[in-house]
Design an enzyme around this catalytic site. Structure first.
Site, short mmCIF file in Angstrom:
data_model
loop_
_atom_site.label_atom_id
_atom_site.label_comp_id
_atom_site.label_asym_id
_atom_site.label_seq_id
_atom_site.Cartn_x
_atom_site.Cartn_y
_atom_site.Cartn_z
N LYS A 187 0.87 -1.15 0.00
CA LYS A 187 0.09 -0.20 0.00
C LYS A 187 0.95 1.15 -0.24
O LYS A 187 1.85 1.44 0.73
CB LYS A 187 -1.03 0.02 1.25
CG LYS A 187 -1.55 1.32 1.23
CD LYS A 187 -2.53 1.41 2.56
CE LYS A 187 -3.12 2.60 2.95
NZ LYS A 187 -3.76 2.63 4.19
N ASP B 281 -6.30 -5.02 10.72
CA ASP B 281 -5.67 -3.46 10.76
C ASP B 281 -6.39 -3.17 12.04
O ASP B 281 -7.17 -3.82 12.86
CB ASP B 281 -6.40 -2.91 9.78
CG ASP B 281 -5.64 -1.84 9.16
OD1 ASP B 281 -4.73 -1.30 9.69
OD2 ASP B 281 -5.89 -1.19 8.23
#
Length: 332
Positions: free
Chosen positions: A204, A229
């Site tokens: 990312k 996450d």
């Protein structure tokens, strides 16, 4: 008189009530008054002189109040408790606002996490307990008062292990920054089940609000993916990871985040591109979700109030809260 006092403002009262039941101590009464122009006051209705006091407040924003408002209210309450003679005040923060802004990424950037720490220290807080802050090292370095960091990973590991059976599982970090968090979850699942538990990392990159990166490293095909996450905001990061795992041949995808901020745009986690199951904790109640759009049906909320209650019990007994985290590394 030796029992601790536990206060929870209205915005976090439901969490405080669950925590008080787990701790076996009733919530201490508060008076909360609103004044013209958005001003307010909060006053304890019992004596706090010489007492150990715990204040619970989740610093998240919703339609009922902003993160700034809740931060201001808890700061004023802590200051008032110190003025009223409390021996020790501990802030219990299921969600700590501004933890994501913990470093300078552009010229003249603020470091908001450090400024929030300075605010708590300025009103005299003695100790602070937070859950899954964005960057543990930045959190510990920001504060000069003593802090303890709790994590929800053991709860998620229990949740995954209950349905694991003999499934092959891969824990996926949706970005480089969360790799240690995902590896910690992988470790905890491994000691709870005989399943083959792997690890994967998804690339990312963020530039001016645009997210890019397509590299997925690790075993995915023919396995059950668990994406971990700390925060779900708009859901863009999680959706990218879900899509990548499916494209790589995952049999199923579960998405987990400790804090469900659920900013506008989180609807992208609905439908065929979303995970089979979405798990968050009750550090932030999902008040921003729109009823009738299906997300509530797919959502599993894991309670962390008992975790905070155990931390308080250990602090009162003079025991280490760090040990509460370390003991989860031992196979059961």
């Amino acid at each position: 008189m030796n029992a601790p006092l536990l206060f929870a403002p209205d915005a976090t009262r439901a969490f405080g009530e669950r925590m008080s039941r787990a701790l076996g101590v009733g919530l201490a009464p508060l008076e909360e008054r609103e004044y013209e122009g958005g001003e307010h006051k909060t006053r304890p209705l019992v004596s706090v002189r010489g007492r150990n006091v715990y204040v619970v407040q989740s610093l998240s924003g919703d339609a009922a109040g902003s993160a700034n408002d809740r931060l201001c209210r808890v700061l004023f309450l802590i200051a008032g408790l110190k003025d009223a003679g409390a021996a020790r005040v501990t802030a219990c923060l299921p969600y700590l606002a501004y933890a994501r802004k913990d470093r300078r990424t552009k010229e003249r950037d603020p470091v908001n996490s450090r400024y929030v720490a300075q605010l708590f220290e300025a009103v005299g807080v003695d100790h602070l307990v937070a859950l899954d802050t964005h960057n543990l090292a930045a959190f510990e370095n920001a504060f000069r008062c003593s802090v303890d960091h709790l994590e929800a990973a053991p709860m998620l590991a229990d949740h995954v292990a209950r349905d694991a059976g003999g499934k092959a599982i891969t824990v996926v970090s949706p970005d480089f920054g969360g790799a240690k968090r995902a590896q910690r979850l992988q470790e905890l699942i491994a000691v709870r089940t005989d399943a083959d538990v792997g690890f994967a990392l998804y690339e990312k990159r963020r530039d001016g609000g645009r997210i890019s990166g397509e590299l997925l490293i690790g075993p995915i095909a023919g396995r059950h993916a668990v994406i971990a996450d700390d925060i779900i905001g708009s859901g863009a990061t999680m959706q990218r990871a879900v899509r990548a795992c499916r494209a790589a041949g995952a049999l199923s995808v579960t998405a987990f985040a400790t804090h469900g901020v659920f900013a506008p745009g989180v609807e992208r986690l609905l439908g065929p591109d979303g995970p089979e199951q979405l798990c968050v904790t009750d550090s932030i109640l999902p008040t921003r979700l729109v009823p009738g759009r299906g997300l509530r049906d797919a959502l599993t909320v894991l309670p962390v109030s008992a975790l905070f209650a155990e931390a308080v019990r250990r602090l009162e007994a003079g025991e280490s809260v760090v040990a509460l985290r370390e003991m989860e590394r031992t196979p059961r």
